[in-house]
Scaffold this motif. Structure first.
Motif, short mmCIF file in Angstrom:
data_model
loop_
_atom_site.label_atom_id
_atom_site.label_comp_id
_atom_site.label_asym_id
_atom_site.label_seq_id
_atom_site.Cartn_x
_atom_site.Cartn_y
_atom_site.Cartn_z
N PHE A 22 -2.62 -23.28 -9.54
CA PHE A 22 -2.37 -23.29 -11.00
C PHE A 22 -3.16 -22.15 -11.61
O PHE A 22 -4.11 -21.64 -11.04
CB PHE A 22 -2.80 -24.64 -11.63
CG PHE A 22 -4.24 -24.99 -11.34
CD1 PHE A 22 -5.25 -24.56 -12.19
CD2 PHE A 22 -4.58 -25.74 -10.20
CE1 PHE A 22 -6.56 -24.87 -11.90
CE2 PHE A 22 -5.90 -26.05 -9.94
CZ PHE A 22 -6.91 -25.62 -10.78
N ASP A 26 -1.83 -23.04 -17.17
CA ASP A 26 -1.51 -24.43 -16.84
C ASP A 26 -2.56 -25.39 -17.37
O ASP A 26 -2.25 -26.48 -17.87
CB ASP A 26 -1.38 -24.59 -15.32
CG ASP A 26 -0.20 -23.81 -14.76
OD1 ASP A 26 0.78 -23.61 -15.53
OD2 ASP A 26 -0.25 -23.43 -13.59
N VAL A 27 -3.83 -25.01 -17.26
CA VAL A 27 -4.93 -25.85 -17.76
C VAL A 27 -4.82 -26.03 -19.26
O VAL A 27 -4.99 -27.13 -19.82
CB VAL A 27 -6.29 -25.25 -17.36
CG1 VAL A 27 -7.43 -26.04 -18.00
CG2 VAL A 27 -6.44 -25.23 -15.85
N ARG A 29 -2.12 -25.81 -21.17
CA ARG A 29 -0.96 -26.64 -21.51
C ARG A 29 -1.25 -28.13 -21.26
O ARG A 29 -0.90 -29.00 -22.06
CB ARG A 29 0.25 -26.19 -20.69
CG ARG A 29 0.91 -24.93 -21.25
CD ARG A 29 2.31 -24.74 -20.63
NE ARG A 29 2.22 -24.59 -19.18
CZ ARG A 29 2.09 -23.39 -18.57
NH1 ARG A 29 2.01 -22.28 -19.29
NH2 ARG A 29 2.02 -23.32 -17.26
N GLU A 30 -1.91 -28.46 -20.15
CA GLU A 30 -2.23 -29.86 -19.86
C GLU A 30 -3.19 -30.45 -20.87
O GLU A 30 -3.08 -31.62 -21.29
CB GLU A 30 -2.82 -29.97 -18.44
CG GLU A 30 -3.15 -31.40 -18.01
CD GLU A 30 -1.91 -32.26 -17.93
OE1 GLU A 30 -2.05 -33.52 -18.01
OE2 GLU A 30 -0.79 -31.70 -17.80
N SER A 31 -4.16 -29.62 -21.30
CA SER A 31 -5.11 -30.08 -22.32
C SER A 31 -4.41 -30.41 -23.62
O SER A 31 -4.68 -31.42 -24.28
CB SER A 31 -6.19 -29.01 -22.53
OG SER A 31 -7.06 -29.39 -23.56
N ARG A 32 -3.47 -29.52 -24.00
CA ARG A 32 -2.71 -29.78 -25.24
C ARG A 32 -1.86 -31.04 -25.12
O ARG A 32 -1.73 -31.82 -26.06
CB ARG A 32 -1.84 -28.57 -25.56
CG ARG A 32 -2.64 -27.34 -26.00
CD ARG A 32 -1.71 -26.14 -26.20
NE ARG A 32 -2.47 -24.96 -26.63
CZ ARG A 32 -1.94 -23.74 -26.80
NH1 ARG A 32 -0.62 -23.57 -26.53
NH2 ARG A 32 -2.68 -22.74 -27.19
N ARG A 33 -1.30 -31.25 -23.90
CA ARG A 33 -0.46 -32.43 -23.69
C ARG A 33 -1.28 -33.72 -23.82
O ARG A 33 -0.85 -34.69 -24.44
CB ARG A 33 0.19 -32.34 -22.32
CG ARG A 33 1.24 -33.46 -22.09
CD ARG A 33 1.88 -33.34 -20.71
NE ARG A 33 2.54 -32.07 -20.52
CZ ARG A 33 2.14 -31.11 -19.70
NH1 ARG A 33 1.03 -31.30 -18.98
NH2 ARG A 33 2.79 -29.97 -19.59
N GLN A 34 -2.48 -33.74 -23.24
CA GLN A 34 -3.33 -34.93 -23.34
C GLN A 34 -3.78 -35.19 -24.78
O GLN A 34 -3.84 -36.34 -25.23
CB GLN A 34 -4.57 -34.75 -22.43
CG GLN A 34 -4.26 -34.72 -20.94
CD GLN A 34 -3.68 -36.02 -20.45
OE1 GLN A 34 -3.91 -37.07 -21.03
NE2 GLN A 34 -2.89 -35.94 -19.37
N ARG A 37 -0.93 -36.70 -26.65
CA ARG A 37 -0.72 -38.09 -26.25
C ARG A 37 -1.71 -39.02 -26.93
O ARG A 37 -1.34 -40.10 -27.40
CB ARG A 37 -0.86 -38.18 -24.73
CG ARG A 37 -0.48 -39.56 -24.16
CD ARG A 37 -0.52 -39.52 -22.64
NE ARG A 37 0.41 -38.50 -22.14
CZ ARG A 37 0.45 -38.11 -20.87
NH1 ARG A 37 -0.40 -38.63 -19.99
NH2 ARG A 37 1.32 -37.20 -20.47
#
Length: 238
Positions: A22, A26-27, A29-34, A37
């Motif tokens: 990754f 990628d890091v 985007r995942e942080s924004r997704r969490q 949520r």
């Protein structure tokens, strides 16, 4: 250390780390997704609380009160429920006894007529004497007399005695009174003014019903021509 030993050491060393699968993007985007949520969970919780509050408010408007007021209403209504010790309409404590005040025959009817001293007798079923008016006889005699005569206007009457049931009514021009004497008891009562009309008829129980029409001073006896008929109509009831 010879060359062979060096080669052994190098072969025993760990291999190089693999390349990452990754990237930094990628890091991020995942942080924004969490983060999104968690924000959605918080928003959903706040919305649920708001719906509960709005629901209770709407219930209060429709029912005209709050759940607390309903509970209070139930508590206030609880004494109205009949319990083992509560008084029922048929309980003996609720029934008027002889000599006690009755809703149909109050203990102190209007002060009119009587024995000449302004007193009236107490109304009681099956009562004898000149201190009490017999309620049954008062109702029967009131039904015979013309006009609007009620049992609450009854007085013992001029034909009363200590052993007879009696009731009388002041009427225009004097008084009409009746007394029922038990079987075998002579009809004894105070003397009546001049012009009094008297009728005597045997009762169904073997006694005697005496009915008198006593005139006021200077007047004729009221209902003089109907005294016998009144007595004949009343006697079979006693």
């Amino acid at each position: 250390m010879d060359e062979q030993e060096l080669r052994s050491l190098f072969s025993a060393a760990p291999p190089d780390a693999p390349s990452p699968t990754f990237t930094q993007d990628d890091v991020v985007r995942e942080s924004r997704r969490q983060t999104a949520r968690r924000r959605n969970r918080i928003t959903a919780g706040v919305s649920a609380v708001a719906l509960v509050v709005v629901g209770f408010g709407a219930y209060g408007v429709v029912s005209g009160g709050t759940p607390g007021s309903l509970t209070a209403a139930k508590d206030n209504a609880a004494p109205a429920q009949a319990g083992p010790g509560s008084a029922q309409p048929g309980d003996g404590s609720m029934r008027p006894q002889i000599g006690e005040e009755s809703p149909n025959f109050p203990a102190q009817p209007p002060q009119q007529g009587g024995d000449g001293d302004g007193r009236t007798g107490q109304l009681a079923e099956g009562a004898s004497g000149c201190e009490q008016v017999d309620g049954e006889l008062a109702i029967a005699l009131a039904g015979e007399l013309p006009g609007h005569v009620t049992a609450t206007q009854a007085v013992p009457g001029g034909a009363c005695s200590t052993v007879a049931r009696s009731a009388g009514f002041p009427v225009p021009g004097g008084e009409v009174a009746a007394a029922v004497y038990p079987k075998g008891i002579p009809e004894l009562f105070k003397s009546q003014p001049a012009g009094t009309v008297t009728a005597r008829v045997s009762t169904a129980s073997g006694g005697v019903l005496v009915l008198v029409s006593v005139p006021s001073a200077g007047a004729a006896a009221p209902y003089a021509g109907q005294v016998d008929r009144f007595a004949r109509d009343l006697a079979p009831r006693f």
